[in-house]
Design a protein around this motif. Structure first.
Motif, PDB file in Angstrom:
ATOM      1  N   ALA A  65      -9.551 -25.234  12.154  1.00  0.00           N
ATOM      2  CA  ALA A  65      -8.901 -23.960  12.459  1.00  0.00           C
ATOM      3  C   ALA A  65      -7.637 -23.754  11.636  1.00  0.00           C
ATOM      4  O   ALA A  65      -6.860 -22.841  11.907  1.00  0.00           O
ATOM      5  CB  ALA A  65      -8.578 -23.882  13.944  1.00  0.00           C
ATOM      6  N   TRP A  66      -7.427 -24.588  10.638  1.00  0.00           N
ATOM      7  CA  TRP A  66      -6.314 -24.402   9.712  1.00  0.00           C
ATOM      8  C   TRP A  66      -6.792 -23.573   8.519  1.00  0.00           C
ATOM      9  O   TRP A  66      -7.901 -23.764   8.017  1.00  0.00           O
ATOM     10  CB  TRP A  66      -5.793 -25.730   9.190  1.00  0.00           C
ATOM     11  CG  TRP A  66      -5.109 -26.601  10.205  1.00  0.00           C
ATOM     12  CD1 TRP A  66      -5.117 -26.456  11.562  1.00  0.00           C
ATOM     13  CD2 TRP A  66      -4.328 -27.765   9.921  1.00  0.00           C
ATOM     14  NE1 TRP A  66      -4.386 -27.450  12.160  1.00  0.00           N
ATOM     15  CE2 TRP A  66      -3.891 -28.272  11.179  1.00  0.00           C
ATOM     16  CE3 TRP A  66      -3.964 -28.431   8.764  1.00  0.00           C
ATOM     17  CZ2 TRP A  66      -3.089 -29.416  11.278  1.00  0.00           C
ATOM     18  CZ3 TRP A  66      -3.174 -29.562   8.859  1.00  0.00           C
ATOM     19  CH2 TRP A  66      -2.730 -30.052  10.101  1.00  0.00           C
ATOM     20  N   THR A  67      -5.938 -22.658   8.051  1.00  0.00           N
ATOM     21  CA  THR A  67      -6.218 -21.904   6.835  1.00  0.00           C
ATOM     22  C   THR A  67      -5.211 -22.283   5.774  1.00  0.00           C
ATOM     23  O   THR A  67      -4.003 -22.142   5.967  1.00  0.00           O
ATOM     24  CB  THR A  67      -6.134 -20.383   7.087  1.00  0.00           C
ATOM     25  OG1 THR A  67      -7.061 -20.021   8.109  1.00  0.00           O
ATOM     26  CG2 THR A  67      -6.472 -19.610   5.822  1.00  0.00           C
ATOM     27  N   LEU A  68      -5.697 -22.784   4.645  1.00  0.00           N
ATOM     28  CA  LEU A  68      -4.842 -23.124   3.513  1.00  0.00           C
ATOM     29  C   LEU A  68      -4.767 -21.894   2.619  1.00  0.00           C
ATOM     30  O   LEU A  68      -5.806 -21.347   2.210  1.00  0.00           O
ATOM     31  CB  LEU A  68      -5.406 -24.324   2.745  1.00  0.00           C
ATOM     32  CG  LEU A  68      -5.224 -25.712   3.371  1.00  0.00           C
ATOM     33  CD1 LEU A  68      -5.918 -25.825   4.721  1.00  0.00           C
ATOM     34  CD2 LEU A  68      -5.744 -26.791   2.433  1.00  0.00           C
ATOM     35  N   ARG A  69      -3.557 -21.456   2.316  1.00  0.00           N
ATOM     36  CA  ARG A  69      -3.363 -20.199   1.590  1.00  0.00           C
ATOM     37  C   ARG A  69      -2.589 -20.453   0.295  1.00  0.00           C
ATOM     38  O   ARG A  69      -1.619 -21.227   0.288  1.00  0.00           O
ATOM     39  CB  ARG A  69      -2.585 -19.196   2.458  1.00  0.00           C
ATOM     40  CG  ARG A  69      -3.192 -18.967   3.825  1.00  0.00           C
ATOM     41  CD  ARG A  69      -2.317 -18.090   4.712  1.00  0.00           C
ATOM     42  NE  ARG A  69      -1.092 -18.765   5.122  1.00  0.00           N
ATOM     43  CZ  ARG A  69      -0.217 -18.268   5.997  1.00  0.00           C
ATOM     44  NH1 ARG A  69      -0.445 -17.080   6.552  1.00  0.00           N
ATOM     45  NH2 ARG A  69       0.873 -18.940   6.323  1.00  0.00           N
ATOM     46  N   ALA A  70      -2.987 -19.785  -0.769  1.00  0.00           N
ATOM     47  CA  ALA A  70      -2.284 -19.917  -2.048  1.00  0.00           C
ATOM     48  C   ALA A  70      -2.275 -18.594  -2.789  1.00  0.00           C
ATOM     49  O   ALA A  70      -3.261 -17.860  -2.767  1.00  0.00           O
ATOM     50  CB  ALA A  70      -2.936 -20.998  -2.915  1.00  0.00           C
ATOM     51  N   ALA A  71      -1.143 -18.307  -3.441  1.00  0.00           N
ATOM     52  CA  ALA A  71      -1.018 -17.088  -4.245  1.00  0.00           C
ATOM     53  C   ALA A  71       0.001 -17.316  -5.363  1.00  0.00           C
ATOM     54  O   ALA A  71       0.925 -16.520  -5.560  1.00  0.00           O
ATOM     55  CB  ALA A  71      -0.597 -15.910  -3.378  1.00  0.00           C
ATOM     56  N   GLY A  72      -0.149 -18.418  -6.069  1.00  0.00           N
ATOM     57  CA  GLY A  72       0.717 -18.670  -7.223  1.00  0.00           C
ATOM     58  C   GLY A  72       2.170 -18.893  -6.888  1.00  0.00           C
ATOM     59  O   GLY A  72       3.029 -18.822  -7.768  1.00  0.00           O
ATOM     60  N   GLY A  73       2.480 -19.136  -5.614  1.00  0.00           N
ATOM     61  CA  GLY A  73       3.863 -19.384  -5.221  1.00  0.00           C
ATOM     62  C   GLY A  73       4.623 -18.156  -4.763  1.00  0.00           C
ATOM     63  O   GLY A  73       5.804 -18.262  -4.402  1.00  0.00           O
ATOM     64  N   PHE A  74       3.974 -16.971  -4.763  1.00  0.00           N
ATOM     65  CA  PHE A  74       4.663 -15.758  -4.316  1.00  0.00           C
ATOM     66  C   PHE A  74       4.746 -15.726  -2.799  1.00  0.00           C
ATOM     67  O   PHE A  74       3.750 -15.468  -2.118  1.00  0.00           O
ATOM     68  CB  PHE A  74       3.932 -14.511  -4.834  1.00  0.00           C
ATOM     69  CG  PHE A  74       4.498 -13.211  -4.312  1.00  0.00           C
ATOM     70  CD1 PHE A  74       5.757 -12.788  -4.679  1.00  0.00           C
ATOM     71  CD2 PHE A  74       3.769 -12.430  -3.424  1.00  0.00           C
ATOM     72  CE1 PHE A  74       6.288 -11.597  -4.184  1.00  0.00           C
ATOM     73  CE2 PHE A  74       4.284 -11.240  -2.924  1.00  0.00           C
ATOM     74  CZ  PHE A  74       5.555 -10.832  -3.311  1.00  0.00           C
ATOM     75  N   THR A  75       5.878 -16.015  -2.276  1.00  0.00           N
ATOM     76  CA  THR A  75       6.266 -16.030  -0.863  1.00  0.00           C
ATOM     77  C   THR A  75       5.662 -17.203  -0.093  1.00  0.00           C
ATOM     78  O   THR A  75       4.528 -17.628  -0.355  1.00  0.00           O
ATOM     79  CB  THR A  75       5.919 -14.719  -0.113  1.00  0.00           C
ATOM     80  OG1 THR A  75       4.514 -14.613   0.083  1.00  0.00           O
ATOM     81  CG2 THR A  75       6.456 -13.514  -0.854  1.00  0.00           C
ATOM     82  N   ALA A  76       6.417 -17.690   0.865  1.00  0.00           N
ATOM     83  CA  ALA A  76       5.963 -18.801   1.703  1.00  0.00           C
ATOM     84  C   ALA A  76       4.754 -18.400   2.535  1.00  0.00           C
ATOM     85  O   ALA A  76       3.837 -19.205   2.747  1.00  0.00           O
ATOM     86  CB  ALA A  76       7.110 -19.258   2.609  1.00  0.00           C
TER      87      ALA A  76
END
Length: 338
Positions: free
Chosen positions: A114-125
């Motif tokens: 139930a964990w979601t790992l999120r990434a967007a190049g470092g734009f915002t926590a």
């Protein structure tokens, strides 16, 4: 659901009605097939989010997006939204965090239970951290190792948003990360309010311009793209129905205030509200939020949410005046440098 005038089906919507609440009837593609529905038509009510290239997208109040070809459209009309609610909205931590993630979407995600790992190049926590909304399916130390490796593969520091909705699980996760030397940072509040009072502040909004994309002037006024314009645009432009507000400055001057709102069913999420330093304390932030709230109400939203760091006293005072109250608190843990 009545579409007829003198017994005829009529299409009384067009691309000019994007952003409005509509009721449509379309041919059911599965009608008459052996395993399909026997109903000839399918009816949908929601916000007309887009109508491009012959394809319509309608967002229902639940957040579900219905997509279909205009060739199947047999009737449609603009319909009024439900009466605005003035009561504070109710939602669980999990529901609200999932809505907030849809409204500030990462470019890449992965699941660990139930964990979601999120990434967007470092734009915002928010777009570059783990959102742990339940059991991860692994012993906690092993799960943290998996998280660390996933972010390392993307040249990003591992970060976890401590907001499971379960105080006991929050404490266990926080303790494990603290034991590993992860830094505690960015204490923030998720705040909610009834949407109608946000629009009904009495602020002048006629000069606030709305657009579907931010534009270069908006991005300069926002000023927080962190050097990753492509990642920032993907996050800022993501969501079911996104609007960008701008208060123009004097001729030759850039915007003096900007803001963003994403409409997702009954929820309107506010973010990226910024006022240039020389124009603060003039009510511009209130005007921006009121105009965005007006638009969200017209799309059928009735509840508002936003996220604010606990040390931002000026913003907190503004949101207090608008009727926002704290739903829950959260903070981040960032992996120690190797």
């Amino acid at each position: 659901m009545e579409f007829t005038t003198g017994g005829r089906l009529e299409i009384r919507i067009s691309t000019a009605d994007v952003g409005k609440r509509v009721s449509v009837r379309r041919l059911n593609p599965s009608a008459g097939s052996p395993e399909g529905s026997s109903e000839r038509f399918t009816d949908t009510v929601g916000t007309l989010t887009s109508w491009e290239g012959g394809v319509l997208r309608i967002t229902r109040r639940t957040g579900e997006i219905v997509t279909f070809d205009e060739a199947s459209l047999v009737a449609g009309k603009v319909v009024p939204g439900p009466p605005p609610r003035r009561r504070g909205p109710a939602a669980t931590v999990r529901e609200l965090q999932e809505i907030a993630t849809r409204g500030w979407p990462p470019r890449e995600t992965a699941r660990l239970g139930a964990w979601t790992l999120r990434a967007a190049g470092g734009f915002t926590a928010r777009a570059n951290s783990v959102l742990p909304l339940g059991p991860c399916g692994l012993p906690l130390p092993e799960a943290v190792d998996r998280v660390t490796a996933w972010y390392a593969e993307r040249s990003l520091p591992a970060m976890v948003q401590i907001t499971t909705g379960d105080p006991e699980q929050d404490a266990l996760l926080d303790a494990e990360l603290a034991r590993r030397g992860w830094t505690e940072e960015r204490h923030a509040l998720m705040r909610t309010a009834a949407l109608a009072p946000v629009a009904d502040t009495g602020a002048a909004t006629e000069h606030v311009r709305l657009a579907r994309t931010p534009g270069e002037a908006w991005l300069r006024a926002y000023g927080r793209t962190d050097g990753g314009a492509e990642d920032a645009l993907a996050v800022l432009g993501g969501g079911p129905s996104v609007w960008f507000a701008t208060v123009p400055g004097a001729p030759g001057e850039g915007p003096v205030a900007v803001g963003r709102c994403v409409v997702d069913g009954r929820w309107a999420g506010f973010s990226a509200v910024a006022v240039s330093p020389e124009h603060r304390r003039r009510g511009l932030a209130t005007q921006v939020m009121a105009r965005l709230a007006e638009q969200a109400l017209s799309e059928g939203a009735s509840a508002a949410y936003l996220q604010v760091e606990t040390d931002n006293g000026a913003a907190t005072a503004l949101y207090d005046e608008m009727g926002f109250t704290t739903h829950h608190a959260y903070h981040y843990r960032r992996a120690a440098r190797p």
